[in-house]
Design a protein around this motif. Sequence first.
Motif, short mmCIF file in Angstrom:
data_model
loop_
_atom_site.label_atom_id
_atom_site.label_comp_id
_atom_site.label_asym_id
_atom_site.label_seq_id
_atom_site.Cartn_x
_atom_site.Cartn_y
_atom_site.Cartn_z
N TYR A 252 0.70 -1.25 -0.02
CA TYR A 252 0.00 0.07 -0.04
C TYR A 252 0.89 1.42 -0.04
O TYR A 252 0.40 2.45 -0.35
CB TYR A 252 -0.72 -0.08 1.14
N THR B 262 -5.82 -8.70 8.50
CA THR B 262 -6.30 -8.71 7.05
C THR B 262 -6.85 -9.98 6.39
O THR B 262 -7.92 -10.20 6.04
CB THR B 262 -5.32 -7.94 6.07
N GLY C 291 2.49 -14.76 -0.01
CA GLY C 291 2.77 -13.51 0.86
C GLY C 291 2.27 -13.60 1.94
O GLY C 291 1.70 -14.36 2.66
N ALA C 292 2.37 -12.31 2.74
CA ALA C 292 2.20 -12.11 4.11
C ALA C 292 0.55 -12.36 4.33
O ALA C 292 0.27 -12.98 5.27
CB ALA C 292 2.58 -10.64 4.53
N ALA D 125 0.92 -18.40 -7.07
CA ALA D 125 2.04 -17.85 -6.56
C ALA D 125 3.17 -17.93 -7.67
O ALA D 125 2.83 -18.60 -8.68
CB ALA D 125 2.54 -18.27 -5.26
N LYS E 69 7.73 -21.23 -4.21
CA LYS E 69 6.53 -21.03 -3.55
C LYS E 69 5.34 -21.89 -3.45
O LYS E 69 4.67 -21.99 -2.54
CB LYS E 69 5.95 -19.41 -3.92
N ASN F 63 -5.84 -10.83 -4.03
CA ASN F 63 -4.61 -10.01 -3.72
C ASN F 63 -3.97 -8.94 -4.73
O ASN F 63 -3.43 -8.04 -4.70
CB ASN F 63 -3.45 -10.61 -2.99
N VAL F 64 -4.24 -9.60 -6.13
CA VAL F 64 -3.64 -9.07 -7.30
C VAL F 64 -4.20 -8.54 -8.31
O VAL F 64 -3.72 -7.67 -9.17
CB VAL F 64 -2.27 -10.16 -7.86
N ILE G 44 -5.16 -12.58 -13.78
CA ILE G 44 -5.38 -13.90 -13.09
C ILE G 44 -6.80 -13.75 -12.39
O ILE G 44 -7.46 -14.75 -12.49
CB ILE G 44 -4.43 -14.07 -11.77
N GLY H 286 -6.49 -6.54 -2.62
CA GLY H 286 -5.63 -5.87 -3.04
C GLY H 286 -5.41 -6.10 -4.67
O GLY H 286 -6.12 -7.10 -5.01
N TYR I 79 -0.77 -1.71 -9.24
CA TYR I 79 -0.21 -0.57 -8.63
C TYR I 79 0.94 0.46 -9.17
O TYR I 79 1.00 1.30 -9.06
CB TYR I 79 0.43 -1.09 -7.26
N LEU J 41 -11.36 -2.84 3.60
CA LEU J 41 -10.19 -2.33 4.42
C LEU J 41 -10.04 -2.81 5.86
O LEU J 41 -11.02 -2.86 6.35
CB LEU J 41 -10.29 -0.85 4.46
N GLY K 89 8.13 -10.30 -6.48
CA GLY K 89 7.82 -11.19 -6.07
C GLY K 89 9.16 -12.02 -5.06
O GLY K 89 9.34 -13.25 -5.05
N GLY L 160 6.33 -14.84 2.30
CA GLY L 160 5.69 -14.59 3.42
C GLY L 160 5.82 -12.98 3.70
O GLY L 160 6.35 -12.39 2.72
P1 NDP Z 1 2.98 -9.90 -0.31
O1 NDP Z 1 3.68 -10.27 0.95
O2 NDP Z 1 1.61 -10.66 -0.78
O3 NDP Z 1 3.93 -9.19 -1.41
C1 NDP Z 1 3.27 -9.12 -2.76
C2 NDP Z 1 3.49 -10.16 -3.55
O4 NDP Z 1 2.36 -10.14 -4.47
C3 NDP Z 1 4.74 -10.62 -3.95
O5 NDP Z 1 5.51 -11.34 -3.18
C4 NDP Z 1 4.18 -11.17 -5.44
O6 NDP Z 1 4.14 -12.68 -5.31
C5 NDP Z 1 2.94 -10.68 -5.80
N1 NDP Z 1 2.90 -9.83 -6.81
C6 NDP Z 1 3.59 -8.51 -7.42
N2 NDP Z 1 3.39 -8.28 -8.45
C7 NDP Z 1 2.34 -9.23 -9.09
C8 NDP Z 1 1.64 -9.40 -10.45
N3 NDP Z 1 1.87 -8.12 -11.23
N4 NDP Z 1 0.74 -10.33 -10.33
C9 NDP Z 1 0.72 -11.14 -9.30
N5 NDP Z 1 1.27 -11.32 -8.24
C10 NDP Z 1 2.11 -10.10 -8.19
O7 NDP Z 1 2.10 -8.58 0.25
P2 NDP Z 1 0.83 -8.38 1.39
O8 NDP Z 1 0.57 -9.59 1.68
O9 NDP Z 1 1.29 -7.32 2.13
O10 NDP Z 1 -0.30 -7.65 0.52
C11 NDP Z 1 -0.89 -8.35 -0.15
C12 NDP Z 1 -2.00 -7.62 -0.98
O11 NDP Z 1 -2.95 -7.14 -0.04
C13 NDP Z 1 -1.58 -6.37 -1.79
O12 NDP Z 1 -2.17 -6.17 -2.77
C14 NDP Z 1 -1.99 -5.36 -0.54
O13 NDP Z 1 -2.06 -4.39 -1.28
C15 NDP Z 1 -3.29 -5.76 -0.05
N6 NDP Z 1 -3.61 -5.34 1.20
C16 NDP Z 1 -5.04 -5.04 1.73
C17 NDP Z 1 -5.30 -4.60 2.87
C18 NDP Z 1 -6.62 -3.93 3.08
O14 NDP Z 1 -6.89 -3.49 4.11
N7 NDP Z 1 -7.46 -4.24 1.69
C19 NDP Z 1 -4.35 -4.46 4.08
C20 NDP Z 1 -3.00 -5.23 3.59
C21 NDP Z 1 -2.78 -5.58 2.25
P3 NDP Z 1 4.56 -13.57 -6.36
O15 NDP Z 1 5.95 -14.47 -6.54
O16 NDP Z 1 3.25 -14.56 -6.25
O17 NDP Z 1 4.30 -12.74 -7.72
#
Ligand code: NDP
Length: 333
Positions: A46, A129, A153-154, A174, A179, A219-220, A224, A242, A247, A273, A320, A324
């Motif tokens: 974010y 979350t 991811g986290a 993933a 992963k 999340n993405v 996908i 997310g 982004y 949120l 990526g 975690g």
């Molecule tokens: P992550 O630990 O999941 O890290 C981000 C991961 O996103 C990367 O490791 C990567 O893994 C993947 N990624 C990056 N670019 C792309 C892409 N173009 N297509 C597909 N996958 C991609 O982050 P968080 O766990 O902290 O956050 C995950 C999501 O949750 C985010 O979108 C974040 O904005 C959202 N979020 C929303 C909240 C809310 O309140 N709504 C609160 C917290 C987070 P890979 O190797 O698999 O590509």
Amino acid sequence: NRVFTLAKRPEGKPNRDTFELVERDVPEPGPGEALVRTLYLSVDPYMRDRMRAGESYAEPWGVGDPLEGGVVGEVVADNGTEFEAGDVVAGNLRWADFSTAAGPDLQRVDPDLAPISTALGVLGMPGRTAYFGTREVAQPDAGDTFVVTGAAGAVGSVAGQVAKLQGARVVGFAGSAEKVSFLEDDLGFDAGINYKETDDYRAALAEAAPGGVDAYFDNVGGPITDAVFTQLNVDARVAVCGQISQYNAEELPTGPRKLGQLIQKRATVEGFLIQDFAPRFEQATRQLGRWVQNGDITYRETVTEGLENAPEGFLGLFEGENIGKQLVKVADR
Ligand code: NDP
């Protein structure tokens, strides 16, 4: 006291030039404030949003402003808070060696309960979350098929495990073979899909989830999500958490492309949120803590060493590079 500031607003992907490391005095805690020495800093997707000038749910950073983020640190001086030197606390502080904060803006972290870094991951904002997004928004029932993207991811890694505890069959997307084996072998997912190994996400998902998808934790976004929409079952629920694939986009693609699928499937799509669940954070953290202690939830962290390397930790989220929760270790306790 080293402090990272926003050097300039990124266009498209941020890079090292987005950040500047400057030297500032150690701040004095004002009345009702504590001085905190940073131990761990959280970097989160974010934060990309806070780098842009436009409207978003998080307030934009000004150019030249210190960056902020989740920090676990040690109180080194107190000026009338409930904390004393040596206490471990968490709060939204600066990307810096030292920050001040008002007492009510700091939460106590119990170092005997779990490693203190978990207050930024599985027992912190990302874990909560996953907890609320899964249980309250995606709502998988026992026997349902639950799909999560950003699965290693986290947030995603915890969301899939919470869905498993609800009795769902869990499939995760993933971005590497490592992963996928983390999902299947360490976290107990029923199947993982390495989306970087196929162009046909739809076929890969149809194979992994032949009964269709009842609950989707997104999340993405992007292609996908288009593919997942084609596999939804009637009355499916989609939790939009997310859209990390968008982004850094300079121009957004027009329109969600698979909305027709939602009509046929009478699906519900709901954005959420985590802040909105604030009154119930303690309850979620307690439950997640019990699950971690009894081994029902496994977590992983990727730790970048040194405050000076925080930008690399942040930028790696978009490549990526993390499995975690991505953290930056700034100092030893
Ligand atoms: P992550 O630990 O999941 O890290 C981000 C991961 O996103 C990367 O490791 C990567 O893994 C993947 N990624 C990056 N670019 C792309 C892409 N173009 N297509 C597909 N996958 C991609 O982050 P968080 O766990 O902290 O956050 C995950 C999501 O949750 C985010 O979108 C974040 O904005 C959202 N979020 C929303 C909240 C809310 O309140 N709504 C609160 C917290 C987070 P890979 O190797 O698999 O590509």
